[in-house]
Design a protein around this motif. Sequence first.
Motif, short mmCIF file in Angstrom:
data_model
loop_
_atom_site.label_atom_id
_atom_site.label_comp_id
_atom_site.label_asym_id
_atom_site.label_seq_id
_atom_site.Cartn_x
_atom_site.Cartn_y
_atom_site.Cartn_z
N LYS A 10 0.82 -1.22 0.00
CA LYS A 10 0.00 0.00 0.00
C LYS A 10 0.85 1.27 0.00
CE LYS A 10 -1.99 -1.10 3.88
NZ LYS A 10 -1.17 -2.30 4.18
N SER A 11 1.83 1.31 0.90
CA SER A 11 2.66 2.52 0.97
C SER A 11 3.50 2.67 -0.29
CB SER A 11 3.57 2.47 2.20
OG SER A 11 2.79 2.53 3.37
N THR A 12 3.94 1.55 -0.83
CA THR A 12 4.71 1.61 -2.07
C THR A 12 3.86 2.20 -3.19
OG1 THR A 12 6.01 -0.31 -1.41
CG2 THR A 12 5.99 0.22 -3.76
N ALA B 212 -3.00 10.07 1.49
CA ALA B 212 -2.87 9.96 2.94
C ALA B 212 -2.57 8.51 3.31
CB ALA B 212 -4.16 10.44 3.61
N ASP B 213 -1.49 8.30 4.05
CA ASP B 213 -1.07 6.95 4.43
C ASP B 213 -1.37 6.72 5.91
OD1 ASP B 213 0.00 4.44 4.53
OD2 ASP B 213 1.92 4.99 3.63
N GLU B 214 -2.42 5.99 6.19
CA GLU B 214 -2.87 5.70 7.55
C GLU B 214 -2.93 6.97 8.40
OE1 GLU B 214 -1.30 2.16 9.26
OE2 GLU B 214 -0.58 1.42 7.34
N PRO B 215 -3.67 7.97 7.94
CA PRO B 215 -3.66 9.27 8.62
C PRO B 215 -4.34 9.25 9.98
CG PRO B 215 -5.36 9.26 6.94
CD PRO B 215 -4.57 7.98 6.78
MG LIG Z 1 2.41 1.09 4.79
#
Ligand SMILES: [Mg+2]
Length: 249
Positions: free
Chosen positions: A48-50, A171-174
Amino acid sequence: MHHAVIRAESLRKVYGEGDTEVVALRDVSISTERGEVAALLGPSGSGKSTLLTALGLLNLPERGRIWLAGRPVVADGVALTDLAAVRRSMIGFVFQKANLIPFLTARENVLLALQLNDRVGRSAGARAQELLGYLGVGGRADHYPEQLSGGQQQRVAIARALANRPPLILADEPTAALDSHRGRDVMELFKRIAHEQGAAVVVVTHDHRTLDVFDTIHEMEDGVLTRAAAPPPAHAPPRTADPNPEASP
Ligand SMILES: [Mg+2]
Ligand SMILES: Nc1ncnc2c1ncn2[C@@H]1O[C@H](COP(=O)(O)OP(=O)(O)O)[C@@H](O)[C@H]1O
């Protein structure tokens, strides 16, 4: 005809090589339109973050293409434009931690983002104040980060991400550091921004309780992205406004 704000086709990203090789993205395609709020779900390590940093032009996949506002910006690992400049003016990032600059006030943290895009003077100050107000922390403009709660810091970070009215918000796990009530507030806020400002928003989240907020739900598993057929039924109270006008008759 809809215009995707961000479109990616057949992204492939590999970390390491040989025994330590990890394929983080396998032929991933995704597209998000103006006004659309998309969730990106999936277990830890699924990519996901990638994907989010690839869409944010922070890390270039070695294969695949990316278009931003219809313009090709990346092709097979090659930047087709000044990615830093595009990022600064067109993309707002929100991370799990607010990462505010500790020796700047809330207002100054937002101002800095404006100044990086050559917005200075009184109009920039007014814009910073307006944004903090929009996020419900206008009364905290002169506070330093350590004087703010986690939720307030995250709101300032979102104000900073919105400062230049980016058409794309990532937004990454905001809401990971927030309680569930504050977490929902933040998700609702993204939706308001998407709908009021026509931004496309992609949010990595683990919080299944807020999924009813999203227009689109994508799921990632082991580097493969699938799009869920429809958002799950809401556990929250029914909303008065139709969240997805395109689905209306
Ligand atoms: Mg991640
Ligand atoms: N900088 C890196 N170097 C090597 N492997 C990485 C790096 N970043 C991520 N990975 C690996 O790529 C895979 C996807 O990671 P990531 O995109 O962070 O997943 P998620 O955000 O879904 O937890 C994982 O197996 C992770 O260990």
